[in-house]
Design an enzyme around this catalytic site. Sequence first.
Site, PDB file in Angstrom:
ATOM      1  NE  ARG A  60     -12.415 -71.106 -69.529  1.00 40.04           N
ATOM      2  CZ  ARG A  60     -11.103 -71.701 -69.165  1.00 40.04           C
ATOM      3  NH1 ARG A  60     -10.664 -71.550 -68.001  1.00 40.04           N
ATOM      4  NH2 ARG A  60     -10.723 -72.523 -70.033  1.00 40.04           N
ATOM      5  CG  ASN A  80      -0.593 -78.490 -71.652  1.00 37.63           C
ATOM      6  OD1 ASN A  80      -1.867 -78.571 -71.692  1.00 37.63           O
ATOM      7  ND2 ASN A  80      -0.516 -77.624 -70.894  1.00 37.63           N
ATOM      8  NE  ARG A 123      -3.186 -78.500 -67.911  1.00 34.57           N
ATOM      9  CZ  ARG A 123      -4.235 -77.839 -68.630  1.00 34.57           C
ATOM     10  NH1 ARG A 123      -4.316 -78.063 -69.880  1.00 34.57           N
ATOM     11  NH2 ARG A 123      -5.160 -77.245 -67.959  1.00 34.57           N
ATOM     12  CG  HIS A 162      -4.976 -73.122 -63.344  1.00 33.81           C
ATOM     13  ND1 HIS A 162      -6.026 -72.004 -63.115  1.00 33.81           N
ATOM     14  CD2 HIS A 162      -4.814 -73.099 -64.535  1.00 33.81           C
ATOM     15  CE1 HIS A 162      -6.256 -71.385 -63.920  1.00 33.81           C
ATOM     16  NE2 HIS A 162      -5.597 -72.062 -65.040  1.00 33.81           N
ATOM     17  CD  GLU A 182       0.170 -74.941 -65.812  1.00 30.42           C
ATOM     18  OE1 GLU A 182       0.830 -73.951 -66.707  1.00 30.42           O
ATOM     19  OE2 GLU A 182      -1.102 -75.120 -65.666  1.00 30.42           O
TER      20      GLU A 182
END
Length: 410
Positions: A243, A16, A94, A182, A383
């Site tokens: 963000r 990832n 990923r 996600h 994940e």
Amino acid sequence: MSLIGGQNTARILTINGGSSSIKFALFEIGEVPRRLLHGQIERIGLPEAFFHVEGEHGFAGPVNAPEHFSAVNLLMDWIAEKGLLKTLTAVGHRVVHGGPTYGESQLITPAMIAQLRQLCLFDPEHLPEEILLTEAVKARFPDLPQVACFDTAFHHTLPRVAQLLPLPRRYELKGVRRYGFHGLSYAYLVEELARCAGEKEALGRLVLAHLGNGASLAAVHKGKSIDTSMSCTPTAGIPMSTRTGDLDPGLVWYLMRTEGLDAKGFNELVTFQSGLLGLSETSSDMRDLLQREADDVRAAEAIAIFCYQVKKWIGGFAAALGGIDTLVFSGGIGENSPPIRSRICEGLNFLGLELDESLNAGNAPIISTKTSLATARVMHTDEERMIATSVCRVLGITTRSEYEKKTAFH
Ligand code: ADP
């Protein structure tokens, strides 16, 4: 390909790649994918770059990793040195953006890489590095199958009404639309919900809240994403660690006129300087803000705005779904912060949702009261495990539990 139930056991390396880190894990495919080790090379590009591994071959130490290419080669050296290569079956990556084409995990091919390069315009901060990682692995271990697991894939089921952005139609032809992110986390949560709560609940009206540094929500019905808060890029939706989330589009022109901000400066502002960090002026980390909120109004307001926006999205998704059967909190904040969950759920009784504050305080798996019509859950997302599972599916590797399920009636 090796099959559980036959002689061999598969091992999958997951990678990832973030903007300044490479996280990895090694899974052995048995009853279910079992994590043998995990680690990361972090602070890539800085003098303090650091490599650590937990589990088998545990290790920690500073490294020289001035950019991603050297960092991934350090990882490859380490894999070769530990003799792990000869046991590896495949690598799963990923990949943040699959654009309009990739609705599921797939074997990486030169044609896919060429398409992903076109998508770099949508995510110039992550995708180029992720492509580089796949190429570095291929250069070192050319015979190892590599699978791309897209963070957007779970949302390929979005209906047109949630997918299309209200811009002139020519932009849709250029691929500008809601994709959502996600997706590996959401796919994992839906599968895990089916495992621990049963198919009936997993197929119900779900609002999944992945609240980490990056944060988003998804509305899921019958196991399929019907809406999500992030959009064409991961900057959209709720406010995050740095963000903005959704913002008045008119501000672009205002800031250009008043501050002479250019495109790069605007991106810097809305991606790295805003959200919890911008509002609090002290930290992007929710734990820090919770510690400061009693004495610092800026921290208190940052938390309040975060919770208020999450609540608004839950309400919006309840409208889209026609009600909520299950609300799932996940990610670093969602899994670990009772006060944030409590503030988000305050006033949501009208949706049939009632928190049990003592269960909530203990991060219990179910945090709603026995009489609550909707169930609120805290679930750890994984994940990496979803990547390993996806690689198995792409390569036709059967886990022992799936194998036994399939052969039980024969
Ligand atoms: P990433 O999105 O980078 O994977 P995580 O999912 O680990 O990040 O989430 C990081 C966020 O989780 C940080 O804001 C951190 O403060 C928050 N967090 C972790 N533990 C707690 C806690 N006990 N209470 C409140 N926030 C927490």
